[in-house]
Enzyme design. Sequence first.
Site, PDB file in Angstrom:
ATOM      1  CD  GLU A 333      64.764 -26.592   5.383  1.00 11.41           C
ATOM      2  OE1 GLU A 333      65.100 -25.952   6.391  1.00 11.41           O
ATOM      3  OE2 GLU A 333      63.635 -27.110   5.258  1.00 11.41           O
ATOM      4  CB  CYS A 334      69.504 -30.264   3.403  1.00 12.53           C
ATOM      5  SG  CYS A 334      70.511 -31.761   3.531  1.00 12.53           S
ATOM      6  N   GLY A 335      69.108 -30.156   0.638  1.00  9.41           N
ATOM      7  CA  GLY A 335      68.975 -30.380  -0.789  1.00  9.41           C
ATOM      8  C   GLY A 335      68.736 -29.104  -1.560  1.00  9.41           C
ATOM      9  N   GLY A 440      71.624 -23.235   4.020  1.00  9.70           N
ATOM     10  CA  GLY A 440      72.438 -24.025   4.927  1.00  9.70           C
ATOM     11  C   GLY A 440      71.969 -25.461   4.951  1.00  9.70           C
TER      12      GLY A 440
END
Length: 454
Positions: A333-335, A440
């Site tokens: 997720e993200c990073g 994501g």
Amino acid sequence: MNKEFHAFCLAAPQSGEGKTTVAIALMRALTRRNLSVRAFKCGPDYIDPTFHAQATGRPAYNLDTWMMGQDGVRALWNSRVADIDAAVCEGVMGLFDGREPGDTTGSTADCARALDIPVLLVFNARGMAGSVAALVAGFQLYAARMGVRLAGVIANNIGSDRHADILRQALEHEDLPPLLGALPRNEAWRLPERQLGLFPSEEAGTSDAWLDALADVAASRIDLDRLLQLSVCHRPPEPTPVMPPGTSTRRLGIAKDKAFCFYYHENERALAALGWQLIPFSPLADTALPPDIDALYLGGGYPEVFARELSGNVAMRDAVRLFAEGGGEIYAECGGYMYLCATLEISAKTGGAAGAFISWPMCGVIEATARMGDRIRSLGYREVTLLGGAPFALKRDRFRGHEFHWSDITLHRDYAPLYAVWTRAGLENAGVVSGNIRAGYIHLYWGNAVEEIL
């Protein structure tokens, strides 16, 4: 337990008023009074709880009425305060700032209402005198309409003791909640910031001496006895455990270091209840994945800040890619999503042409380029329906979460989407699914997914 229980929520008219500094000072000061203190943070904030934990010596927890629901907030609160003396909850943004205008869900006030605890208003007093009465009266009135009690006020950035007296007298004259304390201006107390907010405590270098200095100021300039008197609350009964530890039969490698540090504590607890044994590792420092793992969890953080180090650790990048190629499950997720891309581009800034970027090789699990921008690309609450299945044997397909990033990711081939996201414009697909890889931008919250665990 017969001891008194104290609980309060620190709020502010808006962000930037100094409530985090005041919260840390109070947490440390109360802890030094030999009270057992538990800290909480309203909203989807991963950074402030790192300071809270350092100040109290205990883990801190997120509370969010939009992601968790009021029942979820109360259940988590009850499970964490039954055996402590004082619970201090730091608010988010302004007291009534919620999901959107006209909807206070997710706001500090909604959290205080769900828990039935008083609020202390922290405000920046610089340049203010008698107008404090209008400010506090307005917040008191609006809070009362929500069934929330404004119990006291703490001024930040006062210019002198005389300034504090003026503020105190203005409130007393209008029979408003009292000024419990006033902290002077001091740049040494300012916490360093970057694009996603404050530096985490580990990077900020907040020492015990710094924390104790804040506690000294709180003890000398805030009436802690009166604060405790105003914050006596009914102690919630110790709940029956609803999430018993699972039998640890599966091993989950979870990235934990300065580059990957954004996780909801309750998500990890839910995974443990599902039977996952969480094995931390560092993509920055380690050269191999933990042995015999069944899955990887790459959370958010600051891969852009540590791009050189992450890229330079070729052995770890290869290990992640080989794990993916071997069919291993990865949720990012993200990073973590950025780390799985082929490259991460960072602005050259100094010494380069305008618009120039430095490109750092990443894991190459996803054929994509992540590029850091110079402004926020996406910010806000999100509700999703997973299209490619939930990670880690979670049985739900619908979750709530939060998105906050300055980067964009350009995919270099077509991928199936991870989820459908509800936005003001309707539904849109986002994220990536490729075999056992799910990635994501949205930080999903599954800590209250109790029903599929029992």
